[in-house]
Design a protein around this motif. Structure first.
Motif, PDB file in Angstrom:
ATOM      1  N   PRO A 365       0.825  -1.217   0.000  1.00  0.00           N
ATOM      2  CA  PRO A 365       0.000   0.000   0.000  1.00  0.00           C
ATOM      3  C   PRO A 365       0.856   1.264   0.000  1.00  0.00           C
ATOM      4  N   PHE A 366       0.318   2.275  -0.664  1.00  0.00           N
ATOM      5  CA  PHE A 366       0.923   3.613  -0.772  1.00  0.00           C
ATOM      6  C   PHE A 366       2.144   3.647  -1.682  1.00  0.00           C
ATOM      7  N   ILE A 418       5.087  12.701 -16.669  1.00  0.00           N
ATOM      8  CA  ILE A 418       5.144  13.099 -15.275  1.00  0.00           C
ATOM      9  C   ILE A 418       3.874  12.598 -14.584  1.00  0.00           C
ATOM     10  N   LEU A 419       3.833  12.687 -13.272  1.00  0.00           N
ATOM     11  CA  LEU A 419       2.654  12.278 -12.524  1.00  0.00           C
ATOM     12  C   LEU A 419       1.779  13.485 -12.231  1.00  0.00           C
ATOM     13  N   VAL A 427       4.201   7.330  -3.281  1.00  0.00           N
ATOM     14  CA  VAL A 427       5.257   7.385  -4.292  1.00  0.00           C
ATOM     15  C   VAL A 427       4.896   6.454  -5.439  1.00  0.00           C
ATOM     16  N   TYR A 428       5.527   6.711  -6.564  1.00  0.00           N
ATOM     17  CA  TYR A 428       5.443   5.821  -7.716  1.00  0.00           C
ATOM     18  C   TYR A 428       6.866   5.400  -8.066  1.00  0.00           C
ATOM     19  N   PRO A 438      16.206   2.382  -9.132  1.00  0.00           N
ATOM     20  CA  PRO A 438      14.839   2.843  -9.416  1.00  0.00           C
ATOM     21  C   PRO A 438      14.660   4.295  -8.979  1.00  0.00           C
ATOM     22  N   ASN A 439      13.635   4.904  -9.507  1.00  0.00           N
ATOM     23  CA  ASN A 439      13.347   6.306  -9.210  1.00  0.00           C
ATOM     24  C   ASN A 439      12.040   6.381  -8.442  1.00  0.00           C
ATOM     25  N   GLN A 440      12.099   6.896  -7.226  1.00  0.00           N
ATOM     26  CA  GLN A 440      10.912   7.054  -6.391  1.00  0.00           C
ATOM     27  C   GLN A 440      10.345   8.461  -6.621  1.00  0.00           C
TER      28      GLN A 440
END
Length: 825
Positions: A365-366, A418-419, A427-428, A438-440
């Motif tokens: 989650p999240f 972008i988000l 976070v994604y 990886p990029n958070q």
């Protein structure tokens, strides 16, 4: 110097009002700058139709801008998904990527893919003085992508007569518009200016399509003497709108709020409610100001130089989804009883809550990623575009003149994601960037246009996901024309050559030292000629022919969204012929055209899904060698049987089909391994996505100097679904009798539009105008376009008017209306 041209009524569709016609003569003169190539009646040997400002102001209403051309031959414009500015247009069966759109002679098709996004020009109808569509070769001297034709939009000049306008309009579904404009007129010292500002907001006909758009326009003219004329213009239309991006099945239009007899044409699968407010996964937002400086110089009585320097800065994009919930996209998850997306439940699941019919509970989650959790992202497509067009015309004699010119452009496109909403996540996690993996990502950005679009990228690479690359296109072109004219004969020969330079820069798939691709240069050219002969004052005939070698679009140069250069890159070839006849009289005018266009070596990026060892594999084919034939006949006419009435009509019959069976290899997306190869069995298949038979009949009545009304009936037939050529792949291992899908012929339809206007003159300079339009008066239910090609089912219960209910379509709008009041002073 300003060029003043007049045209015969035979090439125009116009409203019969006191503002449009005062005498039985040509329509009002159109003031243009010198770089715009405008066809002249009984002189320029091309098929042409022109819409005047008064018609656009009166009849467009809350329709989409391209729809005003639906009453002209071989034009098929639809609202597509129905979002604000999401319309599209086809000319002679060619989509708008292959139809050149120009504003005052300046090309505006995207330099990477030829696309035209009408939402970027949503306010253009407010500032248009005339709109001309030239079918086929067109009269433009530039090496433009006019396979189907050229649409030239002419905006108002700075030195229009002194006048102000206030307009307020309303329409269906909460549509409202307000506008103010003012023209100063030309001063004694040669200065003139024009200003316009408008706002449009509300919802479109489809559900979940809220929007808000602005339009501004400023022009400054300076005419210091008889030799020089300068015109500066800037216009822009910042807007955002919720979209209906995906076509739904006919079954869903019936299931969610519709019936078998009348499917719910408003249904939109891309929206729902979030915290009680309308929320769309697909939102488009953009601001693309365009500025230009025109200089017309009369060097001598025989020599003129016309130049325009222009720049465009576009910022914005369109949103969509990232991620899945238990392998399902947001469109595949269970919906409400009304078919809406359950965004509140998506947020709940993202945060670890239990949503019974969504399946297993979120184990992280999240924290979302491409396969777990759903977020909203935006695909940014920004650009900087600069250009210069200059042409020198010299008149050798009363009959012979020549033009040479230069066309230079540079385009820098910036593409990344972008988000915009984490939808409850914190976070994604993105793994696309090999330089930061990886990029958070936790930053999100608003889906609203910026009013200040100047500058470079607006987002840091650490906030980008999925992809990040630039596309650079440089253009250098030269053109020339030799023209011979007499009272009876006009003839021309014209040629152009251009070099397009392509380069791609990828910031995620390559390390910094390898991010720039090699530079690729491709030469293209065209040559065309034609002649018009006026037999007498009533009859004229013309003919034209041309050959184009057009460079392919950016996606054909670099394969598979990487820096890999296509080793088989080749130009597309276009051969076109046309014959025309015109008749003119004081009562009846008509044009008849015959055309044939062969479009060869078309590049298509095709996709297919196959099961390899019981695993779904996406294959991509970069196919060249596809050939289309477009032939047809066109008729348009107008007749004025009495002073108070004008009747307009048109008929166009096309025969558009694929020719030949090219070979194709489908390469798996990730491994670049060939997963399928064979022959695309296309020969004889109908080209879809536009009606091949169209007709229209309209009448305009001016009952008094202050009251008028009009009616128009438009009919479309031989409309085929859009077709994916990759579905016609026949492999060597396939049986000879393998059944391949056909293009589905959609039901024909006819639409009736009505309008009425009134005018109240307060005095010589002040007046009120009132206007009401009703489109699709009879509320006709019809399919405007279909994305899929599923044949009719043997069980008639699974069909709707002979069309399989599993097909994904856009229905046309039902009955819509708008009303406006205008005060001129």
């Amino acid at each position: 110097m300003l060029v003043v041209l007049s045209f015969s009524t035979a090439s125009f569709y116009f409203a019969q009002t006191s503002d449009t016609i005062s005498k039985e003569k040509d329509i009002e003169q159109v003031v243009l700058t010198g770089v715009a190539d405008i066809a002249k009646d009984r002189k320029t040997p091309v098929a042409v139709s022109t819409i005047k400002e008064a018609v656009i102001v009166e009849k467009l209403g809350n329709q989409e801008f391209p729809e005003i051309l639906n009453s002209t031959p071989s034009v098929y414009a639809t609202k597509s998904g129905g979002g604000f500015g999401d319309s599209r247009i086809n000319v002679r069966g060619f989509d708008q990527r292959n139809t050149a759109v120009m504003i005052n002679g300046v090309p505006v098709n995207d330099m990477e893919n030829g696309a035209v996004y009408w939402s970027n020009w949503a306010g253009l109808s407010d500032v248009t003085s005339a709109m001309q569509v030239q079918r086929g070769l067109g009269s433009s001297k530039l090496a433009i992508a006019s396979v189907g034709g050229t649409i030239n939009v002419l905006t108002r000049a700075a030195d229009k007569k002194r006048q102000g306008t206030v307009n307020v309009g309303v329409g269906n579904d909460g549509y409202h518009k307000s506008l103010f404009s003012y023209n100063t007129g030309k001063s004694e010292k040669g200065w003139a200016s024009s200003f316009l500002m408008s706002r449009t907001a509300g919802s479109m006909y489809a559900d979940g399509t809220k929007f808000e758009g602005y339009n501004y326009y400023f022009a400054l003219g300076y005419n210091p003497n008889s030799k020089h004329d300068f015109q500066f213009t800037i216009t822009g239309a910042p807007q955002w709108h919720h979209q209906r991006s995906f076509q739904s099945t006919i079954s869903d239009y019936i299931k969610y709020g519709g019936t078998e007899e009348e499917p719910n044409r408003k249904y939109n699968q891309n929206w729902g409610y979030l915290n009680g407010e309308e929320y769309a996964m697909t939102v488009n937002y953009y601001h693309k100001p365009v500025m230009s400086l025109n200089w017309d110089w009369k060097i001598t009585d025989a020599t003129k130089l016309n130049s325009v320097a222009y720049a465009s800065f576009g910022r914005g994009g369109g949103s969509g989804d990232f991620g899945r919930i238990n392998s399902k996209s947001y469109t595949s998850l269970p919906r409400t009883a009304d078919g809406l997306v359950r965004f509140d439940d998506i947020v709940k699941w993202n945060q670890g809550g239990v949503v019974a019919d969504f399946g297993a509970v979120n184990k992280t989650p999240f924290i979302a990623n491409v396969s777990n959790g759903i977020v909203r992202r935006s695909s940014i497509n920004s650009h900087n575009w600069y250009g210069l067009i200059t042409s020198l015309n010299h008149k050798f004699s009363d009959n012979l003149n020549a033009t040479i010119g230069f066309d230079g452009r540079r385009y820098d496109g910036m593409h990344y994601r972008i988000l915009t909403d984490l939808l409850g996540n914190n976070v994604y996690t993105d793994t696309s960037n090999i330089n930061n993996k990886p990029n958070q990502i936790s930053n999100t950005f608003d889906v609203r246009p910026t009013w200040n679009p100047f500058g470079g990228k607006t987002n840091d690479i650490k906030d980008q996901a999925g992809y990040s690359n630039d596309g650079i296109v440089n253009w250098l072109g030269g053109f020339g024309q030799l023209e011979y004219t007499t009272d009876a004969l006009s003839a021309f020969v014209q040629g152009s050559v251009s070099n397009q330079g392509f380069q791609r820069i990828d910031y995620m798939l390559y390390t910094p030292e390898n991010q720039k691709s090699e530079k690729v240069n491709q030469i293209g050219f065209n040559i065309k000629g034609g002649a018009n002969y006026n037999i007498n004052e009533n009859h004229n005939v013309f003919a034209n022919a041309g050959y184009y070698e057009r460079q392919p679009f950016f996606g054909a140069v670099f394969l598979n969204n990487r820096n890999d250069v296509n080793p088989f890159l080749t130009n597309e070839k276009v051969i076109s012929y046309e014959l025309g006849y015109g008749f003119r009289s004081s009562v009846f005018n008509a044009n008849l055209n015959l055309y044939s266009t062969s479009w060869d070596d078309i590049y298509r990026r095709l996709t297919t899904r196959r099961k390899i060892n019981n695993v779904d594999v996406t294959g991509v084919a970069n196919v060249q060698g596809i050939n289309e034939i477009h032939r047809g006949i066109e008729l348009d006419f107008n007749v004025r049987p009495a002073k108070i009435v004008t009747i307009n009509g048109m008929l166009s019959v096309g025969d558009w089909y694929f020719k030949g069976n090219p070979n194709a290899q489908f390469v798996e997306d990730q491994t670049n391994v060939i997963v399928d190869e064979g022959t695309l069995k296309l020969d004889g298949l109908k080209v879809g996505d536009a009606a091949q038979f169209t007709a229209a009949l309209g009448a305009d009545f001016r009952l008094t100097d202050w009251l008028n009304f009009d009616a128009q009936y438009r009919y479309a037939d031989n409309l085929y679904s859009a077709f994916e050529p990759g579905d016609r792949l026949l492999k060597a291992t396939d049986p000879a009798n393998k059944v391949l899908p056909e293009a589905v012929k959609l039901p024909s339809y006819g639409l009736l539009d009505l309008g009425a206007g009134a005018k109240w003159n307060i005095n010589a300079t002040q007046a009120f105008k009132f206007r009401v339009n009703v489109n699709n008066v009879l509320d006709k239910v019809y399919i405007a376009e279909s994305r899929t090609n599923k044949p009719a089912d043997a069980n008639e219960a699974n069909n709707w008017k002979g069309i399989n209910k599993a097909n994904e379509v856009f229905f046309g709008f039902g009955r819509t209306w708008n009303a406006s009041v205008t005060f001129n002073f």
